[in-house]
Design an enzyme around this catalytic site. Structure first.
Site, PDB file in Angstrom:
ATOM      1  N   GLY A   1       1.020  -0.945  -0.328  1.00  0.00           N
ATOM      2  CA  GLY A   1      -0.490  -0.259   0.184  1.00  0.00           C
ATOM      3  C   GLY A   1       0.654   1.573  -0.262  1.00  0.00           C
ATOM      4  O   GLY A   1       0.875   1.968   0.477  1.00  0.00           O
TER       5      GLY A   1
ATOM      6  N   ILE B   1      -2.882  -1.027  -4.387  1.00  0.00           N
ATOM      7  CA  ILE B   1      -4.019  -1.663  -5.138  1.00  0.00           C
ATOM      8  C   ILE B   1      -4.328  -0.505  -6.524  1.00  0.00           C
ATOM      9  O   ILE B   1      -5.097  -0.825  -7.578  1.00  0.00           O
ATOM     10  CB  ILE B   1      -5.051  -2.204  -4.399  1.00  0.00           C
TER      11      ILE B   1
ATOM     12  N   THR C   1      -2.195  -6.913  -2.398  1.00  0.00           N
ATOM     13  CA  THR C   1      -1.961  -7.159  -1.293  1.00  0.00           C
ATOM     14  C   THR C   1      -3.023  -8.712  -0.432  1.00  0.00           C
ATOM     15  O   THR C   1      -2.326  -9.543  -0.493  1.00  0.00           O
ATOM     16  CB  THR C   1      -0.770  -7.249  -0.988  1.00  0.00           C
TER      17      THR C   1
ATOM     18  N   ASP D   1      -5.109   1.853   5.394  1.00  0.00           N
ATOM     19  CA  ASP D   1      -6.404   2.334   5.265  1.00  0.00           C
ATOM     20  C   ASP D   1      -6.548   2.034   7.241  1.00  0.00           C
ATOM     21  O   ASP D   1      -7.387   0.458   7.739  1.00  0.00           O
ATOM     22  CB  ASP D   1      -7.195   1.939   4.317  1.00  0.00           C
TER      23      ASP D   1
ATOM     24  N   GLU E   1       1.893  10.227   4.346  1.00  0.00           N
ATOM     25  CA  GLU E   1       1.043  10.302   5.198  1.00  0.00           C
ATOM     26  C   GLU E   1       2.081  10.831   5.925  1.00  0.00           C
ATOM     27  O   GLU E   1       1.061  11.505   6.939  1.00  0.00           O
ATOM     28  CB  GLU E   1       0.164   9.154   5.515  1.00  0.00           C
TER      29      GLU E   1
HETATM   30  C1  LIG Z   1      -3.636   5.549   3.994  1.00  0.00           C
HETATM   31  S1  LIG Z   1      -2.805   5.235   1.890  1.00  0.00           S
HETATM   32  C2  LIG Z   1      -0.707   5.202   2.392  1.00  0.00           C
HETATM   33  C3  LIG Z   1       0.316   5.719   1.287  1.00  0.00           C
HETATM   34  C4  LIG Z   1       1.295   5.202   1.983  1.00  0.00           C
HETATM   35  N1  LIG Z   1       2.209   3.885   2.625  1.00  0.00           N
HETATM   36  C5  LIG Z   1       1.897   6.531   2.784  1.00  0.00           C
HETATM   37  O1  LIG Z   1       2.273   6.105   4.388  1.00  0.00           O
HETATM   38  O2  LIG Z   1       2.136   7.717   2.254  1.00  0.00           O
HETATM   39  C6  LIG Z   1      -2.585   3.270   2.077  1.00  0.00           C
HETATM   40  C7  LIG Z   1      -2.344   2.609   0.668  1.00  0.00           C
HETATM   41  O3  LIG Z   1      -2.902   1.563   0.811  1.00  0.00           O
HETATM   42  C8  LIG Z   1      -3.692   0.940  -0.361  1.00  0.00           C
HETATM   43  N2  LIG Z   1      -4.126  -0.163  -0.409  1.00  0.00           N
HETATM   44  C9  LIG Z   1      -4.779  -0.350   0.153  1.00  0.00           C
HETATM   45  N3  LIG Z   1      -5.742  -1.763   0.131  1.00  0.00           N
HETATM   46  C10 LIG Z   1      -5.046  -2.699  -0.719  1.00  0.00           C
HETATM   47  C11 LIG Z   1      -4.615  -3.809  -0.793  1.00  0.00           C
HETATM   48  N4  LIG Z   1      -5.475  -4.502  -0.446  1.00  0.00           N
HETATM   49  N5  LIG Z   1      -3.129  -3.537  -1.730  1.00  0.00           N
HETATM   50  C12 LIG Z   1      -2.532  -3.420  -2.182  1.00  0.00           C
HETATM   51  N6  LIG Z   1      -2.274  -1.534  -1.554  1.00  0.00           N
HETATM   52  C13 LIG Z   1      -3.837  -1.215  -0.750  1.00  0.00           C
HETATM   53  C14 LIG Z   1      -4.129   2.326  -0.953  1.00  0.00           C
HETATM   54  O4  LIG Z   1      -4.527   1.961  -2.405  1.00  0.00           O
HETATM   55  C15 LIG Z   1      -3.985   3.575  -0.508  1.00  0.00           C
HETATM   56  O5  LIG Z   1      -3.138   3.523  -1.302  1.00  0.00           O
END
Ligand SMILES: C[S@@+](CC[C@H](N)C(=O)[O-])C[C@H]1O[C@@H](n2cnc3c(N)ncnc32)[C@H](O)[C@@H]1O
Lengths: 279, 471
Positions: A96, A120, A155, A177, A254
């Site tokens: 993510g 994703i 993932t 999330d 974030e």
């Molecule tokens: C709040 S963001 C955090 C982004 C980054 N890690 C940061 O700390 O700035 C969470 C990310 O996880 C991704 N995500 C959520 N579920 C996922 C999954 N099942 N597989 C891959 N990515 C996922 C979302 O699309 C989003 O971009």
């Protein structure tokens, strides 16, 4: 498939060799449902993955005619499956990864280690891929950023399609999330059953790094890893000395936002233990 | 039924009287009787376990030809696979949401299991400790990004912001889980250094076959058998060999050496399928398909494997061997092949024997020498259960051929099932189809794009919400 056509057009108009992509053209709805099919591309197995496209500088030059005789990669009919091997395996995964702040901070710190972001959302993934390309061009003289890439993947479903048993030495789960509602907890990226999959792709001694600003999610992740027999919590002292912890606090998108709002960042790190002997 | 062969008897009216779950007298009269969707027998043949489509796991004692219901336990999600372990005291049960639980075959006292109210039972696999209840500690003070704040606000507005998680009121352990629809579960054992090791094999709609250690170490994943390009719907272990047969939405079966997760070969089925006889006709599907008649299974040219079984077969004299039987959804026949041919390497032709049936087979069970097939015959007077004896006559030219002879003697014993009236079921043809033929529906509709309907139903934080343009 990737973002509304108008945005796509804009991106292409602007793009030039070595020029950084602009975030505003790659924004996308914040949440994707991890349970639906989407239109994901993923290899049938890790052996069927073409890593040389992601890390061309690490493509191995093998003498021609060496057969790729892995039976899983080539079940009967698709013997034409000739993949260019790479000299190293991916060892660090940012699950993510969002816009990839952490990836691009880690890459120059460990230039000989292959780092992969998994995300994703299509547009967000493309942004990271474009940024990696641009940085590689900008740093052509030093060869930096050749070790970082990103793939679109869910993932929660397809981790074992990309990585073999014991492959990863570090997994980052940064500001996942939160999925606040109890009914949505199954959508959380950390659960006891998913932790078994993280354990599978990690080598014993490898570490899972987690960080969040949501206290409840922090408690959830800490409890679920602590309750899993394959992991043990890494002590505060060891965290102090771990450069990755600092990078994760300050370099994730974030993490920066939380900083600006002077919020709290909760960090927990877990170590993958050896599998127990059979009873 | 010999061994613990999982037997699906999906229609109430197909199960002989003695196998019908006793109606519970105590409960209020049920409007619609539940259908049995899975059936398993304990290895020692003392208990039968049925899953009904109201999500209940029902355990019966089998004594003197009578079935007595001992317990019924309602699972959180609809179970899709069930098995009694070789030790005869534990049930493993996989559900549609991807989780696999273990339950004691005979629950202590059905209801009085101490569970803290509201305790999240989703703890470590096999760790039974209750977790502290969910506390919604994420407040506006602890949420610092616009993204999370919006998500929290949107969710606060829905009143279902509850900490309660329905705890199961009986002893159970979460062994493992997939984030996918689970389709089949198998339990395998293997001797290593003189000691027996147990494994749980699980298959899902996302093409995976996972191999985990059996309890009490089911949190350890040993490996994955990967290679399927469509959903996997059935797993079948070959007794006496380390071989696993898997089938799903493809026109071939996969043969794996499961301890090493290696694919040994595939077995093409499509051509053989075309030689099946169209019901009520002397012609094969091959003849028909020339005129553009579609095979009835699933979509277009893709088969959906709906059943895999190993059953005994007579060789010369008293010798027995094991044969594999394969059902393709909606096709009126079964493929049969001797399992000792399976280890042959790729490239070597495997002969398949085709057993033509009047109607599509729904399930297969076996005794020591007979194979019983239940059929989707819906009209009065049509045989719904058939029995066969199989013979593998070696030394012929076609050495792989398995002869199937009707076992009329055995069929007499099953007569009650064939004569039971179906008039009172009151179930429409469509409803029956939905109940009996779900496998082809597992196929993914590819090429829909992720902006399509599929991804939008579970959105959080407000549909269409973009990343907050904070930076
Ligand atoms: C709040 S963001 C955090 C982004 C980054 N890690 C940061 O700390 O700035 C969470 C990310 O996880 C991704 N995500 C959520 N579920 C996922 C999954 N099942 N597989 C891959 N990515 C996922 C979302 O699309 C989003 O971009």
């Amino acid at each position: 498939m990737a973002g509304p056509p108008k945005k796509r057009q804009k991106r292409d108009d602007i793009k030039q060799e070595g020029q950084m992509p602009q975030k505003k053209f790659y924004r996308q709805r914040a949440h994707a449902n991890p349970f639906s099919d989407h239109d994901l591309k993923y290899p049938a197995s890790p052996a069927a993955m073409d890593w040389s496209q992601h890390y061309p500088a690490f493509a191995a030059t093998v003498p021609a005619g060496v057969p790729n005789d892995d039976p899983i990669a080539t079940p009967d009919h698709d013997k034409q499956n000739h993949l260019q091997p790479i000299s190293k395996q991916v060892q660090v995964a940012d699950i993510g990864c969002g816009f990839g702040g952490l990836l691009f901070a880690l890459a120059p710190k460990m230039p000989e280690t292959l780092i992969l972001g998994l995300e994703i959302r299509t547009s967000v993934t493309e942004f990271v891929q474009e940024k990696a390309k641009a940085l590689r061009v900008q740093h052509a003289s030093t060869g930096l950023y050749q070790n970082v890439s990103c793939i679109r993947a869910n993932t929660m479903k397809f981790l074992p399609n990309f990585f073999v048993k014991g492959q990863l030495s570090k997994i980052f789960l940064c500001f996942p999330d939160p999925h606040f509602k109890a009914r949505k907890h199954k959508a959380r990226i950390v659960s006891t059953t998913l932790n078994s999959e993280y354990a599978f792709v990690m080598k014993p001694g490898g570490k899972v790094y987690t960080i969040t600003d949501v206290e409840d999610l922090h408690v959830w992740m800490a409890e679920h890893f602590a309750a899993h027999p394959s992991f043990e919590r890494v002590g505060e002292e060891e965290l102090e000395g771990d450069e990755c912890v600092g990078t994760m606090r300050t370099e994730t998108e974030e993490g920066k936002k939380v900083e600006r709002n002077s919020g709290t960042k909760y960090v927990v790190v877990f170590r993958r233990l050896e599998d127990p002997p059979w009873p | 039924m010999r061994r613990g062969d999982a037997t699906e008897l999906p229609r109430d009216d197909q199960v002989g009287d003695e196998e019908r779950p006793k109606k519970k007298q105590k409960t209020a009269p049920q409007v619609k009787p539940a259908n049995i969707i899975k059936l398993a027998v304990s290895p020692n043949q003392q208990h039968a376990v049925a899953v009904t489509d109201d999500k209940h796991v029902r355990v019966f004692s089998l004594f003197d030809g009578n079935l007595v219901e001992l317990s019924q336990r309602c699972m959180p999600k609809r179970p899709c696979a069930i098995q009694v372990l070789p030790e005869n005291t534990t049930i493993i049960c996989g559900d549609k949401f991807g989780d696999v639980y273990s339950l004691p075959l005979l629950p202590e006292t059905a209801t009085e299991v101490d569970t803290e109210p509201g305790a999240a039972k989703d703890t470590a696999p096999e760790a039974d400790t209750g977790k502290p209840a969910f506390k919604p500690s994420a407040t506006n003070l602890t949420v610092h990004t616009q993204r999370n704040r919006k998500a929290l606000e949107a969710q606060m507005q829905q009143k279902a912001f509850s900490a309660k998680k329905e705890a199961l009121q009986f002893e159970h352990k979460l062994l493992l889980g997939h984030v996918s629809m689970l389709t089949d579960v198998a339990y395998a054992t293997r001797k290593v250094d003189g000691r027996e090791r147990g494994y749980i094999l699980t298959a899902d709609r996302d093409e995976h076959i996972r191999i985990s250690r059996g309890p009490p170490q089911s949190h350890v994943i040993e490996g994955y058998c990967l290679g399927h390009k469509e959903f996997v719907s059935k797993l079948c272990l070959v007794p006496g060999m380390n071989l696993l047969i898997s089938g799903g939405g493809e026109n071939e079966l996969y043969v794996w050496e499961w301890p090493s997760c290696t694919l040994k070969r595939t077995i093409p089925l499509y051509d053989a399928m075309l030689s099946m006889q169209v019901p009520g006709s002397k012609e094969s599907y091959r003849a028909y398909s020339k005129d553009g008649v579609q095979i009835p299974s699933g979509s277009g040219k893709n088969l959906a494997i709906s059943g895999l079984w190993t059953v005994p077969c007579q060789v010369a004299g008293d010798k027995k061997e094991t044969v594999l039987m394969v059902a393709v959804e909606r096709m009126p026949g079964l493929y049969i092949m001797p399992t000792n041919w399976l280890p042959l390497t790729s490239g070597e032709e495997l002969g398949l024997t085709l057993l033509d049936l009047e109607y599509p087979p729904l399930d297969v069970a076996c005794t020591a020498d007979s194979v019983i097939v239940s059929l989707d015959a819906r009209e009065e007077g049509q045989a719904r259960v058939r029995a066969y004896q199989l013979r593998h006559a070696e030394g012929q030219k076609q050495v792989w051929r398995v002869e199937c002879t009707r076992d009329e003697e055995f069929e007499k014993k099953l007569q009650c099932a064939n004569t039971r009236s179906v008039a009172d079921t009151g179930v429409g043809a469509k409803a029956l189809d939905d109940l009996l033929y779900g496998v082809a529906n597992l196929r993914k509709r590819r090429g829909w794009g992720d902006s399509g309907k599929a991804g939008d139903d579970e959105l959080e934080g407000g549909a269409g919400m973009e990343d907050a343009p904070e930076d």
